[in-house]
Design a protein around this motif. Structure first.
Motif, mmCIF file in Angstrom:
data_model
loop_
_atom_site.group_PDB
_atom_site.id
_atom_site.type_symbol
_atom_site.label_atom_id
_atom_site.label_comp_id
_atom_site.label_asym_id
_atom_site.label_seq_id
_atom_site.Cartn_x
_atom_site.Cartn_y
_atom_site.Cartn_z
ATOM 1 N N PHE A 45 0.770 -1.604 -0.242
ATOM 2 C CA PHE A 45 -0.404 0.615 -0.310
ATOM 3 C C PHE A 45 1.379 1.336 0.278
ATOM 4 N N PHE A 46 2.189 1.159 0.947
ATOM 5 C CA PHE A 46 2.863 2.190 0.926
ATOM 6 C C PHE A 46 3.396 2.744 -0.333
ATOM 7 N N ALA A 47 3.905 1.805 -0.538
ATOM 8 C CA ALA A 47 4.481 1.224 -1.561
ATOM 9 C C ALA A 47 4.579 1.729 -2.853
ATOM 10 N N ALA A 48 3.001 1.793 -3.414
ATOM 11 C CA ALA A 48 2.252 2.343 -4.568
ATOM 12 C C ALA A 48 1.348 2.993 -4.141
ATOM 13 N N PHE A 49 1.624 4.027 -3.117
ATOM 14 C CA PHE A 49 0.682 4.987 -3.097
ATOM 15 C C PHE A 49 1.226 6.128 -4.431
ATOM 16 N N PRO A 50 0.145 6.232 -4.861
ATOM 17 C CA PRO A 50 0.395 7.283 -5.715
ATOM 18 C C PRO A 50 0.242 8.789 -5.524
ATOM 19 N N SER A 51 1.291 9.535 -4.222
ATOM 20 C CA SER A 51 0.856 10.830 -4.961
ATOM 21 C C SER A 51 1.459 10.808 -3.537
ATOM 22 N N ASN A 52 2.352 11.927 -3.486
ATOM 23 C CA ASN A 52 3.180 12.203 -2.062
ATOM 24 C C ASN A 52 2.463 13.424 -0.823
ATOM 25 N N ALA A 53 0.556 12.790 -1.189
ATOM 26 C CA ALA A 53 0.268 12.722 -0.097
ATOM 27 C C ALA A 53 0.041 12.158 0.982
ATOM 28 N N LEU A 54 0.993 10.769 0.903
ATOM 29 C CA LEU A 54 1.056 9.861 2.119
ATOM 30 C C LEU A 54 2.590 9.895 1.967
ATOM 31 N N THR A 55 3.069 11.072 2.943
ATOM 32 C CA THR A 55 4.487 10.864 3.530
ATOM 33 C C THR A 55 4.572 11.496 4.575
ATOM 34 N N GLY A 56 5.748 11.163 5.153
ATOM 35 C CA GLY A 56 6.423 10.917 6.332
ATOM 36 C C GLY A 56 5.723 10.496 8.146
ATOM 37 N N GLN A 57 4.564 9.379 7.283
ATOM 38 C CA GLN A 57 3.605 9.115 8.218
ATOM 39 C C GLN A 57 4.304 7.655 9.112
ATOM 40 N N SER A 58 3.308 7.420 9.814
ATOM 41 C CA SER A 58 4.042 5.592 10.336
ATOM 42 C C SER A 58 2.132 4.622 9.965
ATOM 43 N N LEU A 59 2.423 3.608 9.889
ATOM 44 C CA LEU A 59 0.664 2.599 9.770
ATOM 45 C C LEU A 59 1.399 1.913 11.371
ATOM 46 N N THR A 60 0.389 1.303 11.936
ATOM 47 C CA THR A 60 1.034 0.607 12.731
ATOM 48 C C THR A 60 -0.788 -0.316 12.496
ATOM 49 N N ALA A 61 -0.455 -1.542 12.167
ATOM 50 C CA ALA A 61 -1.101 -2.713 12.246
ATOM 51 C C ALA A 61 -0.656 -4.185 13.488
ATOM 52 N N SER A 62 -1.238 -3.890 14.347
ATOM 53 C CA SER A 62 -1.022 -4.826 15.537
ATOM 54 C C SER A 62 -2.282 -5.692 16.141
ATOM 55 N N HIS A 63 -3.288 -5.509 15.532
ATOM 56 C CA HIS A 63 -4.763 -6.545 15.571
ATOM 57 C C HIS A 63 -5.093 -5.270 17.273
ATOM 58 N N GLY A 64 -4.971 -4.106 17.163
ATOM 59 C CA GLY A 64 -5.154 -2.963 17.982
ATOM 60 C C GLY A 64 -4.142 -3.368 19.528
ATOM 61 N N TRP A 65 -3.742 -3.903 19.315
ATOM 62 C CA TRP A 65 -2.174 -3.121 20.568
ATOM 63 C C TRP A 65 -1.338 -2.208 20.890
ATOM 64 N N SER A 66 -1.627 -1.372 19.834
ATOM 65 C CA SER A 66 -1.490 0.009 19.621
ATOM 66 C C SER A 66 -2.694 0.412 18.995
ATOM 67 N N MET A 67 -2.662 2.055 19.235
ATOM 68 C CA MET A 67 -4.067 2.584 18.540
ATOM 69 C C MET A 67 -3.286 4.026 18.043
ATOM 70 N N THR A 68 -2.438 3.806 17.768
ATOM 71 C CA THR A 68 -1.437 4.755 18.170
ATOM 72 C C THR A 68 -0.806 5.106 17.138
#
Ligand code: NAD
Length: 260
Positions: free
Chosen positions: A237-260
């Motif tokens: 998802f990050f690699a194929a994102f088509p514009s500069n809108a998604l940069t400087g971000q972090s995305l957590t995938a943890s079954h809700g362990w962390s929600m930040t």
């Protein structure tokens, strides 16, 4: 396919999450350089990918904490394929111990692999991305980029640090077409995690089953491990994102362990 005609360099891709990302990226049409400390394992991983996608994978020997090896590995990929469009800085290890017992040599080794490795690989690929005016960098952070756990001082410090490095690259790279983001997985059942289970059981004085149920999955919403495939999808998802809108971000995938 969303990554058609791209060249990816993935560190630590002989095993676990890195290998899963390499397989997913190859399926999405990217050529993938499997960079790893263990060349034999990298060659086996590349062969497995080439069996499904002929010519898509290349094994590269690289200790990410060694500047000369990083530069030689990147030069090898550029000579073979003409550039690097996507860097996944993923190589990592884990060492657990309370701070007062944490060997200074282990602290330095952890920061060298996680932080020097992220810096050196970024530094080596950025000129090639800038030359093209396009590229994307993904750092393998962790829930430990945002939360702390006992016994993991060096890991938590390094994973927090990656957020800062990624944001600086996002600022510097943005005007030149380069995006930078961090993926933050919860516990994924890989060799890195399997090794920790008995170590944590010993340090914490609890059973291995309790380490899994309470320490690793106790704060998830459903008691489930995150999977390699889950993280590969986030990376795509990050690699194929088509514009500069998604940069400087972090995305957590943890079954809700962390929600930040
Ligand atoms: P893994 O042990 O399965 O794979 C790590 C790979 O990195 C191995 O192939 C190893 O040979 C390689 N490596 C180690 N040191 C290296 C070096 N100096 N240079 C080049 N390669 C090196 O581990 P994994 O679980 O797939 O971890 C991959 C990344 O994901 C790490 O950065 C880790 O911190 C992160 N992560 C893992 C989890 C998890 O639960 N497994 C959770 C969050 C983040």
């Amino acid at each position: 396919m969303p990554l058609t005609n791209t060249i990816s360099l993935i560190t630590g891709a002989a095993s676990g999450i890195g290998f899963g990302i390499a397989r997913r990226f190859a399926r999405a049409g990217s050529r993938v350089a499997i960079a790893d400390l263990r060349l034999d394992a990298a060659e086996a991983a590349a062969a497995a990918i080439n069996a499904d996608h002929p010519g898509a994978a290349l094994a590269v020997a690289m200790d990410v904490s060694d500047e000369a090896q990083v530069n030689a590995g990147v030069a090898h990929v550029v000579a073979a394929w003409g550039g690097v469009d996507i860097l996944v800085s993923n190589a990592g290890i884990q060492i657990v111990n309370p701070v007062e017992a944490f060997a200074f040599a282990d602290w330095k080794k952890m920061l060298a692999i996680h932080l020097d490795g992220a810096f050196l690989t970024s530094k080596a690929v950025l000129p090639h991305m800038y030359a093209k005016g396009a590229g994307t960098i993904l750092f393998m952070g962790s829930v430990h980029s945002k939360e702390a756990s006992p016994l993991k001082s060096a890991y938590v410090t390094a994973k927090h640090g990656l957020l800062g490095l990624s944001r600086v690259i996002a600022k510097e790279g943005g005007p030149r077409g380069v995006r930078s983001n961090v993926i933050c997985p919860g516990f994924v059942r890989t060799p890195l995690v399997d090794k920790q289970i008995p170590e944590q059981a010993k340090e914490l004085g609890i059973s291995e089953a309790e380490v899994v149920k309470k320490v690793m999955l106790g704060q998830t919403v459903d008691g489930e491990f995150t999977t390699v495939d889950d993280i590969a999808e986030v990376a795509l998802f990050f690699a194929a994102f088509p514009s500069n809108a998604l940069t400087g971000q972090s995305l957590t995938a943890s079954h809700g362990w962390s929600m930040t």
